[in-house]
Design a protein around this motif. Structure first.
Motif, mmCIF file in Angstrom:
data_model
loop_
_atom_site.group_PDB
_atom_site.id
_atom_site.type_symbol
_atom_site.label_atom_id
_atom_site.label_comp_id
_atom_site.label_asym_id
_atom_site.label_seq_id
_atom_site.Cartn_x
_atom_site.Cartn_y
_atom_site.Cartn_z
ATOM 1 N N UNK A 253 0.867 -1.164 0.000
ATOM 2 C CA UNK A 253 0.000 0.000 0.000
ATOM 3 C C UNK A 253 0.913 1.226 0.000
ATOM 4 N N UNK A 254 1.069 1.843 -1.152
ATOM 5 C CA UNK A 254 2.028 2.936 -1.286
ATOM 6 C C UNK A 254 1.599 4.135 -0.427
ATOM 7 N N UNK A 255 2.555 4.816 0.234
ATOM 8 C CA UNK A 255 3.993 4.680 0.022
ATOM 9 C C UNK A 255 4.725 3.732 0.985
ATOM 10 N N UNK A 256 4.144 3.388 2.150
ATOM 11 C CA UNK A 256 4.984 2.735 3.152
ATOM 12 C C UNK A 256 4.241 1.723 4.009
ATOM 13 N N UNK A 257 3.255 1.050 3.428
ATOM 14 C CA UNK A 257 2.497 0.054 4.184
ATOM 15 C C UNK A 257 2.359 -1.214 3.358
ATOM 16 N N UNK A 258 2.002 -2.290 4.040
ATOM 17 C CA UNK A 258 1.643 -3.514 3.342
ATOM 18 C C UNK A 258 0.410 -4.115 3.995
ATOM 19 N N UNK A 259 -0.311 -4.925 3.240
ATOM 20 C CA UNK A 259 -1.509 -5.602 3.720
ATOM 21 C C UNK A 259 -1.310 -7.090 3.476
ATOM 22 N N UNK A 260 -1.355 -7.874 4.555
ATOM 23 C CA UNK A 260 -1.043 -9.294 4.483
ATOM 24 C C UNK A 260 -2.054 -10.087 5.309
ATOM 25 N N UNK A 261 -2.200 -11.387 5.044
ATOM 26 C CA UNK A 261 -3.087 -12.197 5.875
ATOM 27 C C UNK A 261 -2.415 -12.594 7.185
ATOM 28 N N UNK A 262 -3.185 -12.533 8.273
ATOM 29 C CA UNK A 262 -2.726 -13.102 9.540
ATOM 30 C C UNK A 262 -3.248 -14.520 9.689
ATOM 31 N N UNK A 263 -4.500 -14.711 9.299
ATOM 32 C CA UNK A 263 -5.157 -16.015 9.398
ATOM 33 C C UNK A 263 -6.308 -16.015 8.404
ATOM 34 N N UNK A 264 -7.126 -17.062 8.453
ATOM 35 C CA UNK A 264 -8.269 -17.113 7.565
ATOM 36 C C UNK A 264 -9.300 -16.052 7.844
ATOM 37 N N UNK A 265 -9.302 -15.503 9.073
ATOM 38 C CA UNK A 265 -10.316 -14.523 9.430
ATOM 39 C C UNK A 265 -9.775 -13.127 9.643
ATOM 40 N N UNK A 266 -8.450 -12.956 9.636
ATOM 41 C CA UNK A 266 -7.884 -11.671 10.024
ATOM 42 C C UNK A 266 -6.760 -11.248 9.080
ATOM 43 N N UNK A 267 -6.682 -9.933 8.818
ATOM 44 C CA UNK A 267 -5.597 -9.368 8.012
ATOM 45 C C UNK A 267 -4.820 -8.354 8.846
#
Length: 440
Positions: A253-267
């Motif tokens: 997520x520009x400029x300085x973030x990312x979005x990733x999975x933690x589990x099947x129900x949470x990011x």
């Protein structure tokens, strides 16, 4: 190979530096909302090499001002909250959340000095447990309709932690899908019931196999990187058999973030925010789709690793990141305990205060990092030309950026794109707070 000048261009963040000018175009996390709880809601903040004070006035309104009083430059972080603003203890000058001087009590009766004094103030807003500030000039950009911002309060949890290194190397560990099979390798798998709130400990979607086992046994992902309207999307696939493939979808997520999975129900949506050139905070919003977040449990988990009030890691450089050679031989790949934040901390801090990229040699698994650096340089060029860079959004543009889609699952070896999009869409459509699938 990168030159020293090129490295400085993308790492240095003071107001006179190219990357510093870019990052001042965006809202930046400056504190957790809970940091302003309690009887004295005032906090000093260092952001992008500048010093500020954030506070709630007596009515609960948020403000952020330059930290030095414009009278004799005393520290406003030691001020008093009274009479509708923040009062400097040195001579009693009083400022409201807009930086307007309300009183200069030691001045002679009839003095108009107060009307001529203005302390610089900055826009601030609370989103999902984080206080964001806009340190730039002009109108702030609009916030996109990300999952972490539109989910209700009981479905999100925010936390942060300090890293003693430059922001860019801290961010780059999160956009590297290959490292997890090594840096976060566990030789044993935990029970499923202990996985809540812990990265890489749950099972992948449509599978009974813990993520730890997937990463351990299938350590050579095939990585694709696509440019999006919000930054980058990375898809890492690990062939498990002729029939099944592990798929992990993450985002920059520009400029300085990312979005990733933690589990099947949470990011996890995580920003890496420069304190100065050689330290940064990560700020994370955990977003749940299926049920409210157990915030007390999540906070208790993390406070075992971080100290208040500054969210400094308990395990770090000063104690060799808890390194145990016996553990490294039999339990974890790093020998640094079972929390991946410690692993990441070692990886990025061991590169030095500012990584010397003139000495690195990138490979095929670094294609996400290469794509991001190219995007970062392009955005810096745009700012230097007086143009708006990526993700400086107006209201219409912000409403069009949703999600983004992210997941971790085991699906068919063919049609992996249809598989992961379907998993993401079904999770969204079932979310109590969002009963309609979001366009991917």
């Amino acid at each position: 190979m990168m030159s020293a000048e090129q490295n400085a261009r993308i790492t240095r963040i003071t107001a006179d530096q190219p990357a510093g000018k870019l990052l001042r175009q965006y809202w930046q996390p400056v504190a957790l909302s809970v940091e302003l709880d309690g009887p004295r809601p005032i906090r000093p903040v260092e952001l992008l090499g500048q010093h500020f004070v954030i506070f709630r006035d007596e009515s609960g309104t948020l403000g952020m001002l330059d930290r030095d009083c414009p009278h004799r430059n005393a520290d406003l972080a030691f001020g008093r909250l009274e009479d509708g603003g923040l009062r400097c203890p040195f001579h009693g000058w009083l400022f409201d959340v807009n930086g307007d001087c309300l009183q200069t009590p030691a001045e002679p009766k009839g003095s108009t000095l107060c009307k001529r004094i203005k302390q610089k103030s900055y826009p601030v807003i609370e989103k999902s447990g984080i206080i964001f500030a806009f340190p730039g000039e002009g109108e702030p950009p609009a916030f996109p309709d990300l999952d972490c911002f539109i989910a209700p309060d009981n479905y999100v949890f925010a936390f942060k932690g300090l890293m003693e290194c430059n922001w860019l190397q801290a961010l780059e560990v999160g956009i590297d899908p290959a490292h997890a099979s090594f840096l976060h390798r566990f030789f044993e798998d935990d029970e499923a019931e202990s996985s809540y709130g812990r990265q890489f400990r749950a099972t992948s979607a449509n599978s009974t196999m813990p993520m730890t086992r997937v990463l351990r046994e299938f350590d050579c992902p095939d990585i694709t990187v696509d440019t999006t309207d919000y930054g980058l999307q990375l898809i890492a696939t690990r062939a498990m058999s002729e029939e099944n493939t592990h798929v992990r979808v993450t985002n920059v997520l520009f400029p300085q973030a990312f979005v990733i999975p933690l589990s099947g129900e949470m990011t996890i949506t995580q920003w890496h925010v420069p304190v100065n050139d050689t330290s940064c905070y990560w700020y994370a919003i955990f977003t749940s789709f299926s049920e409210p977040v157990d915030k007390d449990h999540m906070r208790e988990q993390r406070l075992k690793l971080y100290t208040l009030p500054d969210y400094r890691p308990r395990v770090g450089r000063a104690n060799d990141y808890g390194f145990d050679p016996g553990e490294q031989a039999s339990k974890t790949y790093t020998g640094m305990g079972d929390d991946i934040n410690v692993h990441d901390q070692w990886a990025v801090e061991s590169q030095g205060p500012i990584q010397d990229r003139t000495r690195e040699h990138l490979g095929q698994t670094d294609k996400g990092i290469i794509a991001y650096r190219r995007m970062l340089n392009q955005a810096i060029d745009q700012v230097e030309r007086g143009e708006k860079p990526l993700m400086v959004l107006n209201t219409t543009q912000a409403a069009a950026i949703q999600g983004p889609a992210t997941m971790d699952g085991v699906g068919p070896a063919s049609n992996t794109e249809d598989y992961w999009k379907d998993v993401d869409a079904r999770r969204r459509s079932a979310a109590p707070w969002r009963q309609a699938a979001v366009q991917i």
